[in-house]
Design an enzyme around this catalytic site. Sequence first.
Site, PDB file in Angstrom:
ATOM      1  N   SER A   1      48.026  47.147 -41.234  1.00  6.91           N
ATOM      2  CA  SER A   1      48.055  48.552 -41.639  1.00  6.91           C
ATOM      3  C   SER A   1      48.722  48.723 -42.997  1.00  6.91           C
ATOM      4  O   SER A   1      48.610  49.784 -43.600  1.00  6.91           O
ATOM      5  CB  SER A   1      48.807  49.385 -40.600  1.00  6.91           C
ATOM      6  OG  SER A   1      50.147  48.921 -40.474  1.00  6.91           O
TER       7      SER A   1
ATOM      8  N   HIS B   1      41.165  47.992 -39.339  1.00  6.95           N
ATOM      9  CA  HIS B   1      42.408  48.688 -39.015  1.00  6.95           C
ATOM     10  C   HIS B   1      42.168  49.694 -37.894  1.00  6.95           C
ATOM     11  O   HIS B   1      41.632  50.778 -38.112  1.00  6.95           O
ATOM     12  CB  HIS B   1      42.975  49.394 -40.252  1.00  6.95           C
ATOM     13  CG  HIS B   1      44.255  50.100 -39.985  1.00  6.95           C
ATOM     14  ND1 HIS B   1      44.641  51.235 -40.664  1.00  6.95           N
ATOM     15  CD2 HIS B   1      45.256  49.846 -39.094  1.00  6.95           C
ATOM     16  CE1 HIS B   1      45.811  51.649 -40.200  1.00  6.95           C
ATOM     17  NE2 HIS B   1      46.193  50.824 -39.262  1.00  6.95           N
TER      18      HIS B   1
ATOM     19  N   GLU C   1      39.249  51.745 -39.723  1.00  3.88           N
ATOM     20  CA  GLU C   1      39.042  51.549 -41.155  1.00  3.88           C
ATOM     21  C   GLU C   1      38.528  50.131 -41.392  1.00  3.88           C
ATOM     22  O   GLU C   1      39.098  49.167 -40.871  1.00  3.88           O
ATOM     23  CB  GLU C   1      40.352  51.763 -41.923  1.00  3.88           C
ATOM     24  CG  GLU C   1      40.819  53.207 -41.914  1.00  3.88           C
ATOM     25  CD  GLU C   1      42.139  53.409 -42.625  1.00  3.88           C
ATOM     26  OE1 GLU C   1      42.280  54.411 -43.334  1.00  3.88           O
ATOM     27  OE2 GLU C   1      43.038  52.558 -42.471  1.00  3.88           O
TER      28      GLU C   1
ATOM     29  N   ASN D   1      46.969  55.954 -43.807  1.00  2.00           N
ATOM     30  CA  ASN D   1      48.396  55.844 -44.093  1.00  2.00           C
ATOM     31  C   ASN D   1      48.727  56.351 -45.493  1.00  2.00           C
ATOM     32  O   ASN D   1      49.832  56.840 -45.738  1.00  2.00           O
ATOM     33  CB  ASN D   1      48.865  54.397 -43.932  1.00  2.00           C
ATOM     34  CG  ASN D   1      49.105  54.040 -42.476  1.00  2.00           C
ATOM     35  OD1 ASN D   1      49.305  54.914 -41.636  1.00  2.00           O
ATOM     36  ND2 ASN D   1      49.061  52.768 -42.164  1.00  2.00           N
TER      37      ASN D   1
END
Length: 506
Positions: A125, A146, A158, A196
Site C-alpha cells: 500500500s 492493492h 488498485e 491513500n
Amino acid sequence: MAVDLAKPDLIVAVFGAGTMGRGIAQVCAQAGVTTLLFDSRDGAVKEAIAAVDKGLEGLVAKQRMTAAAKKGVLDHLKPINSLDDAKGAGIVIEAIVEDLAAKRELFRELEKRVSPDCVLATNTSSLSVTEVAAGCERPERVGGLHFFNPPPLMRLVEVIGGLRGDPALVTALVGFVKRINKHPVVAADTPGFIVNHAGRAYGPEALRIVSQGIASPREVDLLMKEAAGFRMGPFELLDLVGGDVAHAVMVSIFEQYFDDPMYQPSANMAVRVAGGLLGRKSGQGFYRYDKQEASSQPTVAVSPQAKPASAWVADEDGGRELANWLNEAGVKTALGGKPPSSGPCFVTPLGEDASSVCVRLNLEPARTVAVDMFGAFQGRRTLMKTPLTSADTLGGAVAALSGEKRSVTVINDSPGFVVQRMMAMIVNIGTRIAELRIAGPTDIDTAVELGLNYPKGPLAFGDALGGARVLTVLDGMHAITHDPKYRATTWLRRRARLGISLLTPD
C-alpha cells in the site's frame, strides 16, 4: 513473457495469512479459483482458514450463503507448507509485512520455484512496485494488486504496473481482478497510488484544524457527517484505522513526495502515537473505547440568548440564502447596503476568516458573525466568531439559526471555516492526482468512492460545489496563511477559469 490469468485451471498462491492475506485468499476461493495459502509462522495458515470458516458460517446463518457454497469455498482454499508447493501457481499474491527487503527476498526465492510465466503481485500500500520488482531477476512480471481491508467486503482493487513491467501485465491483472469479482482501477506507480494519496486531505486537514484551536475533534466529526454528508468523521476514522498506521502513511507519503507541504503530517499525531493513544485497538484515541465516552465540551461555549429582532447580511456568496433562513426564523433582514449602527451583522466568507471580512467591509467585529454557506448544507450549520464577537451577538445568532431539528456548531475564527477547508483540500488533492496522471479523472472518483467510502469522488465534489468557488476558498486560505499547503493545482485553476467540469480530461 506470456501472461495468461484467464485459464480455467489457474492456481493462485497467497503468501501471508494475516488479515489481508487470508481475506485475499477467501476472495479468490469464493470466485472458484484454486487458492494456496502460506505463512512462515507455524499455525498461522490453520488459524486463517478457521477464521474464514467462521466468517462464512456467519453468512450461512444469515442465509446469505448456502452450506454447499461455503463448502465449495473451503474446498478451493488449500494450505501449503513450503515455497516449493507454489510451483504450479499462475499468479502469486504477496501480502506479508510492509517491508521492502522482506518482499524482495520472498520474490527472489519464489522466482527460483515458479514457472517463467507466473505473475508476481504485491499487495503493498505504500512501497513502490518498481522498487519491489527491482530485486527480481525478471522485473517485467512483477505488478501491484492493492486490495483494501477487509478484502471480502471492499470492492476496489488498485492495479499497478511497475516501470519495468511487461505492457501486457496490467491488462492481465485487470482481467484477473474482474474474474475474482472485484472492481479494478489502474494507477501509476506513485506514492500512495490513488486512494491513500487522496486520503491525505481528510485526516491531515482535520488534525490541523484541531491543532489550531478552531474546533474539537467531536465538532469536526459532527460537521463532516451532518453538514458535508460523510459516513464517518475524520477522527472516528483515525481511531478505527489506528493512529500508528495512519501516522506512518502520512509520514511515508510526505517523505516520498520530498516534503511537499500539501502532504504535511501532524506533529500532534506523532505525540499521540508516542503516548500509545492509537484509537480502538488501544482503548483510547481521540475518543475512549474502554468505557462510556462522555460528551466533550465544545471549543466555543455559547450561552443562550434571545433571537435578534433584525439583522444585516452581506450581499455576497450565499448571502441571499442566509437572509431567507433568518427571515424564516422571524428575524427581519436587510440584505446588503450600508450596515446599520447597531444589531448583528452576518457575513458568508469563502476562504476568508471573519476578521478579514470585518476589515474588508468595515464592520464592527463585536457585532459580526460568519456563517458557512459553502454547500448550502441542509444539516448542521457552522457559525464562526471573530476574536471580539460579543456573547450577545453570538448567542442571538445561535438562537436564530438553530432549532428543534437544526443544530449549530460555533467555531473560532479560521480562513475557510471547517467544512470549506476540508472539502477544498479533498478536491485539490483529487485534482493533483489527475494532474500527475496517476489515473484518469473518472477512475480517481471511482477509486475514492469505493476505497474511502466518500459520498462522491473529489472531482465530482468539486463540480457539485463549483470549481470556481473551490478555487476561491483555496486562494483565500493561501492569501491569509501564506501556507503553500493551500496552493491550488493548475488542473483546478484551469478548469475553474474555463467554467468546465473538473472531470474534463486533457
